[in-house]
Motif scaffolding. Structure first.
Motif, PDB file in Angstrom:
ATOM      1  N   ASP A  29      -8.723  14.738  -2.773  1.00 42.23           N
ATOM      2  CA  ASP A  29      -8.502  13.906  -3.954  1.00 42.23           C
ATOM      3  C   ASP A  29      -8.128  14.799  -5.137  1.00 42.23           C
ATOM      4  O   ASP A  29      -8.770  15.818  -5.384  1.00 42.23           O
ATOM      5  N   GLU A  30      -7.085  14.394  -5.867  1.00 39.71           N
ATOM      6  CA  GLU A  30      -6.597  15.228  -6.964  1.00 39.71           C
ATOM      7  C   GLU A  30      -7.659  15.451  -8.041  1.00 39.71           C
ATOM      8  O   GLU A  30      -7.767  16.555  -8.583  1.00 39.71           O
ATOM      9  N   ARG A  31      -8.434  14.447  -8.367  1.00 40.40           N
ATOM     10  CA  ARG A  31      -9.431  14.616  -9.434  1.00 40.40           C
ATOM     11  C   ARG A  31     -10.583  15.508  -8.990  1.00 40.40           C
ATOM     12  O   ARG A  31     -11.173  16.218  -9.811  1.00 40.40           O
ATOM     13  N   GLU A  32     -10.883  15.508  -7.704  1.00 41.42           N
ATOM     14  CA  GLU A  32     -11.906  16.437  -7.221  1.00 41.42           C
ATOM     15  C   GLU A  32     -11.428  17.880  -7.331  1.00 41.42           C
ATOM     16  O   GLU A  32     -12.234  18.794  -7.531  1.00 41.42           O
ATOM     17  N   LEU A  33     -10.117  18.085  -7.205  1.00 41.11           N
ATOM     18  CA  LEU A  33      -9.572  19.434  -7.359  1.00 41.11           C
ATOM     19  C   LEU A  33      -9.807  19.983  -8.759  1.00 41.11           C
ATOM     20  O   LEU A  33      -9.954  21.196  -8.946  1.00 41.11           O
ATOM     21  N   LEU A  34      -9.815  19.114  -9.749  1.00 42.04           N
ATOM     22  CA  LEU A  34     -10.061  19.555 -11.126  1.00 42.04           C
ATOM     23  C   LEU A  34     -11.409  20.253 -11.254  1.00 42.04           C
ATOM     24  O   LEU A  34     -11.571  21.177 -12.052  1.00 42.04           O
ATOM     25  N   GLU A  35     -12.376  19.796 -10.478  1.00 46.26           N
ATOM     26  CA  GLU A  35     -13.717  20.366 -10.566  1.00 46.26           C
ATOM     27  C   GLU A  35     -13.898  21.558  -9.628  1.00 46.26           C
ATOM     28  O   GLU A  35     -14.760  22.407  -9.862  1.00 46.26           O
ATOM     29  N   ALA A  36     -13.072  21.631  -8.586  1.00 46.00           N
ATOM     30  CA  ALA A  36     -13.220  22.701  -7.596  1.00 46.00           C
ATOM     31  C   ALA A  36     -12.508  23.981  -8.008  1.00 46.00           C
ATOM     32  O   ALA A  36     -12.832  25.063  -7.517  1.00 46.00           O
ATOM     33  N   ALA A  37     -11.532  23.857  -8.917  1.00 47.63           N
ATOM     34  CA  ALA A  37     -10.685  25.005  -9.257  1.00 47.63           C
ATOM     35  C   ALA A  37     -11.138  25.690 -10.538  1.00 47.63           C
ATOM     36  O   ALA A  37     -11.838  25.106 -11.377  1.00 47.63           O
ATOM     37  N   SER A  38     -10.692  26.933 -10.697  1.00 49.87           N
ATOM     38  CA  SER A  38     -10.884  27.690 -11.931  1.00 49.87           C
ATOM     39  C   SER A  38      -9.503  27.979 -12.501  1.00 49.87           C
ATOM     40  O   SER A  38      -8.779  28.839 -11.998  1.00 49.87           O
ATOM     41  N   PHE A  39      -9.120  27.247 -13.524  1.00 48.64           N
ATOM     42  CA  PHE A  39      -7.765  27.345 -14.044  1.00 48.64           C
ATOM     43  C   PHE A  39      -7.656  28.474 -15.072  1.00 48.64           C
ATOM     44  O   PHE A  39      -8.569  28.725 -15.855  1.00 48.64           O
ATOM     45  N   THR A  40      -6.498  29.131 -15.051  1.00 52.15           N
ATOM     46  CA  THR A  40      -6.266  30.269 -15.939  1.00 52.15           C
ATOM     47  C   THR A  40      -5.084  30.057 -16.880  1.00 52.15           C
ATOM     48  O   THR A  40      -4.832  30.894 -17.746  1.00 52.15           O
ATOM     49  N   PHE A  41      -4.360  28.945 -16.716  1.00 48.28           N
ATOM     50  CA  PHE A  41      -3.190  28.680 -17.555  1.00 48.28           C
ATOM     51  C   PHE A  41      -3.052  27.182 -17.735  1.00 48.28           C
ATOM     52  O   PHE A  41      -3.323  26.392 -16.816  1.00 48.28           O
ATOM     53  N   CYS A  42      -2.591  26.788 -18.923  1.00 47.01           N
ATOM     54  CA  CYS A  42      -2.347  25.371 -19.211  1.00 47.01           C
ATOM     55  C   CYS A  42      -1.164  25.251 -20.163  1.00 47.01           C
ATOM     56  O   CYS A  42      -0.999  26.087 -21.064  1.00 47.01           O
ATOM     57  N   ALA A  43      -0.331  24.223 -19.956  1.00 53.22           N
ATOM     58  CA  ALA A  43       0.821  24.011 -20.832  1.00 53.22           C
ATOM     59  C   ALA A  43       1.119  22.527 -20.957  1.00 53.22           C
ATOM     60  O   ALA A  43       0.897  21.745 -20.026  1.00 53.22           O
ATOM     61  N   LEU A  44       1.626  22.167 -22.107  1.00 53.25           N
ATOM     62  CA  LEU A  44       2.149  20.829 -22.374  1.00 53.25           C
ATOM     63  C   LEU A  44       3.670  20.894 -22.291  1.00 53.25           C
ATOM     64  O   LEU A  44       4.289  21.765 -22.909  1.00 53.25           O
ATOM     65  N   THR A  45       4.269  19.997 -21.513  1.00 51.11           N
ATOM     66  CA  THR A  45       5.707  20.054 -21.267  1.00 51.11           C
ATOM     67  C   THR A  45       6.340  18.687 -21.473  1.00 51.11           C
ATOM     68  O   THR A  45       5.803  17.673 -21.016  1.00 51.11           O
ATOM     69  N   ALA A  46       7.480  18.671 -22.148  1.00 50.58           N
ATOM     70  CA  ALA A  46       8.308  17.467 -22.278  1.00 50.58           C
ATOM     71  C   ALA A  46       9.577  17.682 -21.465  1.00 50.58           C
ATOM     72  O   ALA A  46      10.214  18.731 -21.557  1.00 50.58           O
ATOM     73  N   LYS A  47       9.943  16.688 -20.660  1.00 52.16           N
ATOM     74  CA  LYS A  47      11.111  16.791 -19.794  1.00 52.16           C
ATOM     75  C   LYS A  47      12.055  15.621 -20.019  1.00 52.16           C
ATOM     76  O   LYS A  47      11.625  14.501 -20.307  1.00 52.16           O
ATOM     77  N   GLY A  48      13.348  15.895 -19.857  1.00 54.80           N
ATOM     78  CA  GLY A  48      14.353  14.849 -19.880  1.00 54.80           C
ATOM     79  C   GLY A  48      14.878  14.584 -18.480  1.00 54.80           C
ATOM     80  O   GLY A  48      14.478  15.242 -17.521  1.00 54.80           O
ATOM     81  N   PRO A  49      15.797  13.636 -18.323  1.00 50.64           N
ATOM     82  CA  PRO A  49      16.328  13.298 -16.992  1.00 50.64           C
ATOM     83  C   PRO A  49      17.105  14.458 -16.385  1.00 50.64           C
ATOM     84  O   PRO A  49      17.696  15.291 -17.087  1.00 50.64           O
ATOM     85  N   TYR A  50      17.119  14.497 -15.064  1.00 54.03           N
ATOM     86  CA  TYR A  50      17.895  15.477 -14.298  1.00 54.03           C
ATOM     87  C   TYR A  50      19.340  14.999 -14.236  1.00 54.03           C
ATOM     88  O   TYR A  50      19.626  13.902 -13.754  1.00 54.03           O
TER      89      TYR A  50
END
Length: 208
Positions: A62-83
């Motif tokens: 489950d993706e939300r369980e991964l949030l608790e199992a991992a130790s994150f070292t980087f985070c970014a906010l990204t805005a994307k347009g169409p391909y």
């Protein structure tokens, strides 16, 4: 994000892969990526991306369980347009990991994957093995600082999906692969592999 004088634009081509290639399996340190999409519509997306080393042992399904199992070292906010034509607008800003994780816990549609980085021929590639609702999808991408033309395509690439919006991460967040994988496999069996021809010469079958 492109860093070769093209500003906030990325240039990439994307391919469907049946299973992780041997070249990826030999990579000892894949990166765990969890992305939360707060907007994903008409090709536009607003996401928070967390990444860090993959935890040892079996990963939660489950993706939300991964949030608790991992130790994150980087985070970014990204805005994307169409391909469009091999190009996509992408503007990114690094965030504090603690603040980003807190926001992701509060909401957004999640995509999780393990990313393997490879150097094949003269190009760098990433191979993403999706987790959770998008398992067992595997996608390979080649990204350059300019248009990805005259590409030597590795032999593990089954068919190109650069222009198939279903394979965009923001689409996978709201319409997971497991919901339409059988449809895609039927399409592939009927029409066979395809590789876009508007990007110059494709050389198929680069050994890996």
């Amino acid at each position: 994000m492109s860093d070769a004088g093209h500003g906030d634009f990325e240039f990439e081509r994307k391919f469907f892969v049946r299973a992780l290639p041997d070249a990826a399996l030999s990579e000892p340190d894949p990166v765990l990526i969890v992305q939360s999409y707060f907007l994903a519509a008409d090709g536009y997306a607003l996401r928070i991306r967390l990444q860090g080393p993959a935890p040892a042992g079996p990963l939660p399904g489950d993706e939300r369980e991964l949030l608790e199992a991992a130790s994150f070292t980087f985070c970014a906010l990204t805005a994307k347009g169409p391909y469009v034509g091999g190009t996509r607008y992408e503007a990114e800003r690094e965030l504090d990991v603690t603040a980003g994780l807190a926001m992701v816990r509060l909401g957004g549609d999640l995509v999780a994957k393990l990313r393997y980085a490879l150097w094949l021929g003269t190009d760098g590639w990433v191979v993403d093995s999706f987790l959770g609702r998008n398992a067992p999808l595997v996608v390979a991408e080649c990204e350059r600082g300019g248009p990805v033309t005259d590409l030597v395509i590795p032999d593990f690439c089954v068919s190109e999906v650069s222009d198939d919006p279903r394979f965009a991460n923001d689409s996978l967040a709201t319409s997971p692969y497991r919901h339409w994988s059988a449809t895609y496999e039927s399409e592939l069996a009927e029409r066979g592999p395809r590789f876009l021809t508007e990007f110059g010469h494709n050389e198929l079958g680069l050994p890996t």
